[in-house]
Design a protein around this motif. Structure first.
Motif, short mmCIF file in Angstrom:
data_model
loop_
_atom_site.label_atom_id
_atom_site.label_comp_id
_atom_site.label_asym_id
_atom_site.label_seq_id
_atom_site.Cartn_x
_atom_site.Cartn_y
_atom_site.Cartn_z
N VAL A 176 17.70 27.40 50.23
CA VAL A 176 18.79 28.29 49.85
C VAL A 176 19.14 29.17 51.05
O VAL A 176 18.26 29.65 51.77
CB VAL A 176 18.41 29.15 48.62
N GLY A 177 20.45 29.31 51.29
CA GLY A 177 20.90 30.03 52.47
C GLY A 177 21.72 31.26 52.14
O GLY A 177 21.96 31.58 50.98
N ALA A 178 22.15 31.93 53.20
CA ALA A 178 22.91 33.17 53.04
C ALA A 178 23.82 33.36 54.24
O ALA A 178 23.60 32.78 55.31
CB ALA A 178 21.96 34.36 52.92
N ALA A 179 24.84 34.17 54.05
CA ALA A 179 25.73 34.60 55.12
C ALA A 179 26.18 36.02 54.80
O ALA A 179 27.35 36.26 54.49
CB ALA A 179 26.92 33.66 55.26
N GLN A 189 23.17 40.51 48.77
CA GLN A 189 23.15 39.06 48.95
C GLN A 189 21.77 38.59 49.41
O GLN A 189 21.24 37.60 48.90
CB GLN A 189 24.19 38.58 49.97
N ILE A 190 21.19 39.29 50.38
CA ILE A 190 19.89 38.87 50.90
C ILE A 190 18.83 38.90 49.80
O ILE A 190 18.03 37.96 49.65
CB ILE A 190 19.49 39.77 52.08
N ARG A 191 18.82 39.96 49.01
CA ARG A 191 17.83 40.07 47.93
C ARG A 191 18.03 38.96 46.88
O ARG A 191 17.06 38.38 46.38
CB ARG A 191 17.91 41.45 47.28
N ARG A 192 19.28 38.67 46.56
CA ARG A 192 19.54 37.62 45.58
C ARG A 192 19.07 36.26 46.08
O ARG A 192 18.49 35.46 45.31
CB ARG A 192 21.04 37.57 45.26
N VAL A 193 19.25 35.98 47.35
CA VAL A 193 18.82 34.71 47.92
C VAL A 193 17.30 34.59 47.86
O VAL A 193 16.76 33.53 47.54
CB VAL A 193 19.36 34.56 49.36
N PHE A 194 16.60 35.66 48.14
CA PHE A 194 15.14 35.62 48.03
C PHE A 194 14.71 35.41 46.57
O PHE A 194 13.73 34.69 46.30
CB PHE A 194 14.52 36.90 48.60
N GLU A 195 15.44 36.01 45.64
CA GLU A 195 15.12 35.79 44.22
C GLU A 195 15.28 34.32 43.85
O GLU A 195 14.44 33.74 43.16
CB GLU A 195 16.03 36.65 43.34
N LEU A 196 16.38 33.71 44.31
CA LEU A 196 16.60 32.29 44.03
C LEU A 196 15.53 31.42 44.69
O LEU A 196 15.06 30.44 44.09
CB LEU A 196 17.99 31.88 44.53
N ALA A 197 15.15 31.78 45.90
CA ALA A 197 14.11 31.01 46.59
C ALA A 197 12.81 31.02 45.81
O ALA A 197 12.17 29.97 45.64
CB ALA A 197 13.90 31.57 48.00
N ARG A 198 12.44 32.19 45.31
CA ARG A 198 11.20 32.27 44.54
C ARG A 198 11.32 31.52 43.22
O ARG A 198 10.39 30.81 42.81
CB ARG A 198 10.83 33.73 44.30
N GLU A 199 12.47 31.65 42.56
CA GLU A 199 12.66 31.00 41.27
C GLU A 199 12.56 29.48 41.40
O GLU A 199 11.97 28.81 40.54
CB GLU A 199 14.01 31.39 40.67
N ASP A 201 11.32 27.84 44.15
CA ASP A 201 10.27 27.48 45.11
C ASP A 201 10.84 26.65 46.25
O ASP A 201 10.36 25.55 46.58
CB ASP A 201 9.13 26.72 44.41
N VAL A 202 11.89 27.19 46.89
CA VAL A 202 12.50 26.53 48.04
C VAL A 202 12.47 27.48 49.23
O VAL A 202 12.26 28.69 49.09
CB VAL A 202 13.97 26.12 47.74
N TYR A 231 6.47 34.99 51.88
CA TYR A 231 7.24 33.82 52.28
C TYR A 231 7.13 33.51 53.77
O TYR A 231 7.94 32.76 54.32
CB TYR A 231 8.72 34.01 51.89
N GLY A 232 6.12 34.06 54.43
CA GLY A 232 5.95 33.78 55.85
C GLY A 232 5.86 32.29 56.12
O GLY A 232 5.14 31.56 55.43
N GLY A 233 6.60 31.81 57.13
CA GLY A 233 6.64 30.40 57.46
C GLY A 233 7.66 29.62 56.67
O GLY A 233 7.85 28.42 56.91
N ARG A 234 8.36 30.29 55.74
CA ARG A 234 9.36 29.60 54.92
C ARG A 234 10.77 30.20 55.07
O ARG A 234 11.66 29.90 54.28
CB ARG A 234 8.95 29.64 53.45
#
Length: 408
Positions: A176-179, A189-199, A201-202, A231-234
């Motif tokens: 999942v990306g961001a701009a 936007q940044i916080r939402r992208v991290f939420e999606l990543a955790r949900e 697992d990407v 999320y270090g390394g991801r």
């Protein structure tokens, strides 16, 4: 029983000797001098052999549209708007055809793994995603293709985009990306992208801190959230041109912060050189982060293509070695060890950014191998050496012959 032997190969970490690489069932089965085997062979003739190149950041969905976009006006590139204006004309078939042509060029230039960013928003819907996703299985014989879904034109300020991001993840996007630079609420936007990543697992791969000054950096928040989410390394950032405008001591400080957080950086020389400094008319700044400096202070970096033949970059042949050469040329890199480090940013460092645990010339790994017309990695960068042969899972996918002089 070996299926293929690549003979007289020169490995990146052992250029003073030649070895044979034995391949069985698509994987590397042996690496040793003079393998005795009654199997088909390819003679590398002492050329450099390494794992296939890795494109960590490219946009297949909007490649090859420069001829349908409005031209620049004066020094304003207006790349996002010029692409946005034509996105409603994208069809699944159109995206598929253009992306396929770009993907094939990357394969011909030795790329065997790729992460492509794909835009979703109400103007293009999910069509770009569908057009690119159709290539994943079709070209699995030559390349591993990973999709990153992201909101180029904003997320919190662009109703309907969040739902399309979720749909892309539901359909199999692995990243999942961001701009946030195009969003009125960068932290949102940044916080939402991290939420999606955790949900889902990407992994996370963001277009970040793209600009001509060091004002309003988002890098620090990304480091904070990477640590908060474990999320270090991801997590990876692309561009980060604002960082290039800082004094060297501040760049080193940020490089160490990124390293400590486990956040990697992808440098995109062609696009960043083309778009940065548009506010200047002479003595124009380069706007290119010194990847070697960041690597030397612990931050993992890759070098990638980003855009091909569109308003962000109206050039491109999908040669990652050309990108490494461009980066080295602009950053005035000449020492062999630093040139070799640029090569690593197309190969081993890119593999680390994408968390590829089975990459490289090692027994047990997939036999994804490129034979390059050079003896060392530094020389390959210096001369933009051409790949002479490419193998994916032990099967030859590309052949390139050396040009010949026809003397009178």
């Amino acid at each position: 029983m070996l299926d293929l032997v690549i003979r007289n190969a020169r490995l990146p970490d052992a250029t003073d000797r030649l070895v044979d690489i034995g391949i069985e069932d698509g994987r590397i089965a042996a690496i040793e001098p003079s393998i005795a085997a009654d199997a088909p062979s390819h003679d590398a003739e002492g050329c450099l052999c390494c794992g296939g190149f890795i494109e960590t950041h490219i946009h297949l969905d909007k490649s090859r549209i420069i001829d349908r976009c409005a031209p620049e006006t004066e020094r304003q590139a207006m790349a996002v708007k010029r692409v946005s204006d034509v996105k409603p004309t994208f069809t699944v078939e159109d995206v598929y055809t253009r992306a396929k042509a770009t993907l094939e060029e990357a394969i011909k230039n030795g790329t065997t793994r790729m992460r492509t960013h794909v835009e979703v928003d109400p103007r293009v819907g999910i069509r770009g995603f569908e057009g690119v996703q159709a290539l994943v299985d079709e070209y699995a014989w030559a390349i591993d293709l990973e999709l990153c879904v992201f909101p180029q034109e904003g997320l919190t300020n662009n109703p309907g985009t969040d739902e399309l991001m979720v749909e892309g993840l539901d359909r199999g996007a692995k990243v999942v990306g961001a701009a946030p630079g195009y969003d009125t609420d960068h932290p949102g936007q940044i916080r939402r992208v991290f939420e999606l990543a955790r949900e889902y697992d990407v992994d996370v791969d963001m277009h970040l801190d793209f600009g001509n000054s060091p004002d309003d950096l988002d890098t620090n928040l990304v480091c904070d959230l990477t640590e908060e989410y474990g999320y270090g390394g991801r997590v990876a950032l692309g561009h980060a041109t604002k960082l290039s405008t800082l004094p060297p001591e501040d760049q080193i400080r940020i490089a160490k912060r990124l390293a400590d957080s486990g956040v990697a950086v992808t440098i995109l020389p062609a696009t960043d050189l083309f778009l940065m400094g548009r506010d200047q008319h002479h003595n124009v700044r380069r706007g290119l982060v010194d990847a070697n400096l960041f690597v030397e202070h612990g931050c993992n970096c890759s070098i990638s293509s980003n855009n091909i033949l569109n308003p962000f970059t109206p050039f491109g042949d999908c040669s990652l070695l050309r990108m490494a050469n461009l980066h080295a040329n602009v950053l005035q890199i000449s020492h062999a060890d630093r040139l070799a480090a640029c090569f690593d940013m197309l190969t081993t460092r890119s593999a680390a950014l994408m968390n590829l645990r089975d990459y490289g010339i090692a027994v047990g790994n997939p036999a994804d191998i490129v034979v390059i017309d050079a003896e060392t990695t530094a020389r390959a960068v210096q001369v933009i050496a051409q790949p002479l042969a490419v193998f994916k899972a032990g099967r030859r996918t590309v052949t390139r012959t050396r040009p010949e002089l026809h003397r009178p």
